[in-house]
Structures are given as C-alpha cells and as structure tokens.
Design an enzyme around this catalytic site. Sequence first.
Site: not given
Length: 261
Positions: A144, A157
Amino acid sequence: MTRDERLTKNTILVLGGGSGIGLGAALAYHRAGAHVVVLERAPDIAEKLAGSSELEVYVGDATDPDTVSEVIDSIVDNRGRLDNLTCCVGVFDHYASLRNLNAQQFEQAAAEIWRVNVLSTLSAVRLAWPALNDARGSVTLTLSESAFRGSGGGVLYGTSKWALRGAVAHLAVDYAPNVRVNGVAPGGTAATGFSGLLALGQDELSVRDSVGREERIARSNLLGVVPTPEDLAAAYVYLADPQAGRVLTGVVINADGGCRV
C-alpha cells in the site's frame, strides 16, 4: 478480450482474488495466458466468479494455513507446477487512532491486523516455497502507499504494510536464487471493498461506502486519477512474467499515481 502469450504455461494462485485488486490481477493473469486459481472466502462471490469466468475458484479462508496448503497441493497434483503466488488478502483499520483505543481494543485489533495482513501472507509464502522453488517461480505481495508514508490508513494498517515491505526485501534474499519476490503498492483504488477490523466493530464497514472517496483519491496523487484494479493489474503481470521480470526481485512498484502526501 484477446489473450496474449506472456504467461502461457504458467499457473498462478491468487489469494483473495474474488474482488477488488485481487480480481483485477487474476483476470489480467488469465488474459496473459496463465491458468489462474483463486482462493476466495465468500461463497457467493466465489460462485459468481466461477460461473462468469474461466478462472479456477476455491472457496476457503486464505488466512487458514491448512486451507492454503490443500489448495497448493491440489494445484501441484492437477497442474504439475505453481509459478506464482499472489497475495491480496487484507483488512483495513478505517484510520483508527491509538489515542482512542483502550488496552483491550488495541491488543485485539493489533493481533487481528497482524494475523490477517502479515502472518497469513508469510504463512502462504512459506507453504508455497517447495512448489515455487521447483518451478523457479515468483511471489507478488500487495502492499500500500501506507508502506512508504503516513497516509492511506491508520497506524495499525500502516505498520502492517510496512512489515510487508520488509517481507519483500528479506524474502527476496531468503528465496534467492530460484524464487523472485516482489510487491505492488497501490494508492487509493476505486471498486475495492476492504473490510474493517472485527475487534473494533468495523466488520460491516467498507471503504467503497466512504462519501467523497473518489474525489479524495484524485486529489491525493500527482496525476489526479482514480485508479481501478484494472489499472494496477499490469504491474502484477509484469512482476509475474518470468521473462520480462526475470531480473526483478526485492522490487516494489508504487502504483499510486504519484502520491502527494
């Protein structure tokens, strides 16, 4: 759509390939000539995908080592080889702040996101090693923009994706010289349905339901684009290609439109 020949004779397993970025990668692999196997947890999604595509679809939890092992064994038994493992399983923290979590929430949420986003990936890569080694294959992890900067998610996250960034680097060393290990780091992407953390009561939340999300994505990158899974798929195909990508290992492609943050 016309298939090309880049991945002909290749067999690829996509964990979490029933929707979003995983599905985009799976369909692109198929168009490039590969035989693609998808492991998808949701029975309704798996049934729909099996009925509407030429992908081979298994129903099961990709975070369960026994399930993943059974699928890999089945692939090797039926196809004789596994050329690439692509990992697209993950959960999102919906920007949860440590400032707002009590001790129990923190411990449970941290354990959950580590188990799903990191441990299950490392487990799958470990299980796939013998088959990938025999085929001189490759691994592609999904990271990501959060693996490079403090955006795109909360602390839980983001740190899980930083861990996967480290996994790409260290697995590339550990699995050399026979198996290449690379990653794709998307930015915000349309048509994704990231679920949240059970520990924080986010299990029914989805990033696709966020109001104004696509406008925020377009503002967040230099190109002003809202990437789709199809836009990201070419990066996955490139890294899996045993010819075009044969000198690539330990590489992460930042497919984020030039993130501004």
